[in-house]
Design an enzyme around this catalytic site. Structure first.
Site, PDB file in Angstrom:
ATOM      1  N   ASN A 100       0.816  -1.232   0.000  1.00 57.11           N
ATOM      2  CA  ASN A 100       0.000   0.000   0.000  1.00 57.11           C
ATOM      3  C   ASN A 100       0.843   1.272   0.000  1.00 57.11           C
ATOM      4  O   ASN A 100       0.501   2.248  -0.660  1.00 57.11           O
ATOM      5  CB  ASN A 100      -1.009  -0.012   1.151  1.00 57.11           C
ATOM      6  CG  ASN A 100      -0.365  -0.177   2.506  1.00 57.11           C
ATOM      7  OD1 ASN A 100       0.781  -0.607   2.610  1.00 57.11           O
ATOM      8  ND2 ASN A 100      -1.090   0.171   3.543  1.00 57.11           N
ATOM      9  N   GLY A 174       2.642  -5.773   7.463  1.00 56.52           N
ATOM     10  CA  GLY A 174       1.717  -6.520   6.609  1.00 56.52           C
ATOM     11  C   GLY A 174       0.508  -6.951   7.406  1.00 56.52           C
ATOM     12  O   GLY A 174       0.150  -6.318   8.398  1.00 56.52           O
ATOM     13  N   SER A 175      -0.095  -8.040   6.990  1.00 56.24           N
ATOM     14  CA  SER A 175      -1.358  -8.464   7.613  1.00 56.24           C
ATOM     15  C   SER A 175      -1.107  -9.222   8.918  1.00 56.24           C
ATOM     16  O   SER A 175      -0.002  -9.731   9.163  1.00 56.24           O
ATOM     17  CB  SER A 175      -2.114  -9.358   6.642  1.00 56.24           C
ATOM     18  OG  SER A 175      -1.345 -10.513   6.365  1.00 56.24           O
ATOM     19  N   THR A 178      -0.072 -12.983   8.264  1.00 57.79           N
ATOM     20  CA  THR A 178       1.335 -13.204   7.897  1.00 57.79           C
ATOM     21  C   THR A 178       2.239 -12.835   9.074  1.00 57.79           C
ATOM     22  O   THR A 178       3.259 -13.492   9.304  1.00 57.79           O
ATOM     23  CB  THR A 178       1.714 -12.394   6.637  1.00 57.79           C
ATOM     24  OG1 THR A 178       0.736 -12.592   5.640  1.00 57.79           O
ATOM     25  CG2 THR A 178       3.059 -12.818   6.091  1.00 57.79           C
ATOM     26  N   GLY A 179       1.868 -11.811   9.823  1.00 60.22           N
ATOM     27  CA  GLY A 179       2.657 -11.414  10.996  1.00 60.22           C
ATOM     28  C   GLY A 179       2.810 -12.556  11.988  1.00 60.22           C
ATOM     29  O   GLY A 179       3.883 -12.765  12.562  1.00 60.22           O
ATOM     30  N   GLU A 196       4.278  -4.667  12.402  1.00 62.04           N
ATOM     31  CA  GLU A 196       3.283  -3.594  12.176  1.00 62.04           C
ATOM     32  C   GLU A 196       2.178  -4.213  11.352  1.00 62.04           C
ATOM     33  O   GLU A 196       2.352  -4.447  10.159  1.00 62.04           O
ATOM     34  CB  GLU A 196       3.928  -2.433  11.410  1.00 62.04           C
ATOM     35  CG  GLU A 196       4.993  -1.681  12.177  1.00 62.04           C
ATOM     36  CD  GLU A 196       4.412  -0.743  13.219  1.00 62.04           C
ATOM     37  OE1 GLU A 196       3.168  -0.694  13.381  1.00 62.04           O
ATOM     38  OE2 GLU A 196       5.207  -0.054  13.887  1.00 62.04           O
ATOM     39  N   CYS A 230      -3.246   1.002   6.659  1.00 62.93           N
ATOM     40  CA  CYS A 230      -3.406   0.177   7.861  1.00 62.93           C
ATOM     41  C   CYS A 230      -4.230   0.908   8.910  1.00 62.93           C
ATOM     42  O   CYS A 230      -5.076   0.323   9.565  1.00 62.93           O
ATOM     43  CB  CYS A 230      -2.033  -0.188   8.413  1.00 62.93           C
ATOM     44  SG  CYS A 230      -0.969   1.230   8.690  1.00 62.93           S
ATOM     45  N   GLU A 404       7.445   1.653  15.378  1.00 55.85           N
ATOM     46  CA  GLU A 404       8.382   2.300  14.465  1.00 55.85           C
ATOM     47  C   GLU A 404       8.340   3.795  14.730  1.00 55.85           C
ATOM     48  O   GLU A 404       7.393   4.308  15.333  1.00 55.85           O
ATOM     49  CB  GLU A 404       8.006   2.001  13.011  1.00 55.85           C
ATOM     50  CG  GLU A 404       8.111   0.514  12.697  1.00 55.85           C
ATOM     51  CD  GLU A 404       8.010   0.196  11.212  1.00 55.85           C
ATOM     52  OE1 GLU A 404       6.934   0.401  10.638  1.00 55.85           O
ATOM     53  OE2 GLU A 404       9.018  -0.248  10.644  1.00 55.85           O
TER      54      GLU A 404
END
Ligand code: NAD
Length: 424
Positions: A100, A174-175, A178-179, A196, A230, A404
């Site tokens: 994104n 990412g999602s 997947t995280g 994140e 996000c 972050e």
């Protein structure tokens, strides 16, 4: 991985050189902002001004990060001893990014990781590899070999980065699903991780709000980048007395924005980036409509070639519908009502997501008190989406681990070391 590990041996030694290198990165990006922005727009879909803006944003992040201190804190200094807390680099950082905001999200990882003395191997999303490869090409002229490595490929490459023995830290955006895989993959080797992840941000509109005054900011808090953010507004909770007026304002905005290809001059919202995401948004909206929701604007694909979807405002929605409970990540916004603020807060928090949220009121102090009750990493008042290089950004609950940005983000790329010196 080898070249990153080799480069780390020298890169870690000279902080002043690294600081200057970050400033040189910023200058290199600015010099090629138009060219890189165009690549970004062509593969991601966002309007060209936003694509170019993202490159300037990344340059700004490099410059800001160059000004951060890597402190040596003295916790004791007396006749008996001096005790210092230092921050050491970790080694090779594996960075994995989504589609994104490929460039600015890469800069949130690359800049602090390099300043702290690490080297980086970055894997961009298979949907948007080109702008990150172009970023790597632009920075090649100012960074020594091996310090930054861009490796593009399919999803399997992300899995490879998060298990590779050379990698001491994985910084992943990412999602949620997947995280969780990244966390599991990193565990056997005790790699450090920052995650994140996704969000399902609520915006609570208090009864003292004049809808006309907030509608535009709220709309763009939800629809920026065609909702593929996000921390976009993904659910609105409006007091029932204000519902109709707010729906009217949002619907008018949704109908008036120009949806089209990113390279067309007057485009305000581009397409959804990729087919699986487009199909997901179409499915979530269709399912809500067939379960009793009503579209006061939009509600279907925009009827032109490509993954274009009409900006959609939904009413008659409720918890239990997937468009409310899940992260839609597209240009469709459900508007729910409440009677009692405590109830709105409870429903806003009744999720495993916890990235950000916002509260809107003509009394910012009152709104800030409600905002502090949201279980999330960032709670905004009378705005949504203002992410700063100075402040930590991260998620509560399933929206992430670690943060972050700012000094907190920088520290995530370091390990503390105590130097304890006996005197006398
Ligand atoms: P995704 O999880 O599908 O993919 C992200 C990255 O992970 C890609 O580069 C992909 O190739 C890689 N990957 C795939 N399988 C992997 C595996 N098994 N191990 C390691 N890496 C793997 O996410 P996406 O669809 O690209 O991005 C959208 C999601 O990202 C949304 O949920 C959004 O909310 C989230 N997001 C979060 C933030 C934040 O800062 N919190 C920012 C932007 C996007």
């Amino acid at each position: 991985m080898d070249s990153a590990a080799q480069a780390f041996r020298h890169w870690r030694r000279d902080e002043a050189r690294r600081r200057q290198a970050l400033r040189d990165c910023a200058a290199a990006l600015r010099a090629r902002a138009n060219e890189l922005g165009r690549v970004l727009t062509q593969e991601q879909g966002k309007p060209l001004a936003k694509g170019i803006g993202e490159i300037h944003g990344a340059a700004f992040w490099f410059d800001y990060t160059a000004s951060l201190e890597i402190p040596v804190e003295v916790v004791q200094d007396d006749a008996s001893k001096r005790v210092e807390v230092r921050r050491r680099p970790l080694g090779v950082v594996g960075a994995i990014t989504p589609w994104n905001f490929p460039v600015i999200l890469a800069s949130w990882k690359i800049a602090p990781a390099l300043l702290a003395g690490n080297t980086v191997v970055i894997e961009p999303s298979p949907f948007t590899p080109l702008s990150t490869l172009a970023l790597g090409e632009a920075l090649r002229s100012v960074l020594p070999p091996g310090v930054l490595n861009v490796v593009s490929g399919g999803d399997a490459l992300g899995a490879w980065v998060s298990t590779h023995p050379a990698v001491r830290k994985v910084s992943f955006t990412g999602s949620v699903s997947t995280g969780k895989k990244v966390a599991a993959a990193a565990a056997p080797d005790l790699k450090r991780i920052t995650l994140e992840l996704g969000g399902n941000d609520p915006a609570i509109i208090l009864p003292d709000v004049e809808p006309k005054q907030i509608a535009e900011r709220l709309f763009w808090g939800a629809f920026e980048n065609s909702g593929q953010v996000c921390s976009a507004v993904k659910r609105v909770y409006v007091h029932e007395d204000r519902q109709q007026a707010l729906l009217d304002e949002l619907a008018q905005l949704a109908r008036s924005v120009k949806v089209g290809p990113g390279l067309e001059a007057d485009t305000q919202l581009g397409p959804i980036n990729n087919r699986p995401q487009y199909e997901r948004v179409c499915g979530l909206v269709a399912e809500a409509l067939s379960s009793g929701a009503r579209a006061v604007a939009g509600g279907k694909p925009a009827g032109r070639d490509g993954y274009f979807f009409q900006p959609t405002i939904l009413t008659g929605v409720a918890e239990g519908m997937r468009i409310v409970d899940e992260e839609q990540f597209g240009p469709a916004l459900p508007v729910l009502t409440y009677r009692d603020v405590d109830d709105a807060v409870e429903r806003a928090n009744a999720t495993m997501f916890g990235l950000s949220g916002s509260v809107w009121s003509s009394d910012p102090q009152r709104a800030a008190e409600v905002a502090a009750r949201l279980e999330c990493g960032t709670a905004w008042v009378n705005q949504h989406l203002d992410i700063l290089p100075t402040a930590p950004f991260g998620g509560a609950k399933w929206s992430g681990i670690g943060v972050e940005n700012g000094k907190w983000g920088l520290f995530g790329f370091t390990e503390t070391q105590v130097i304890d010196i006996a005197k006398g």
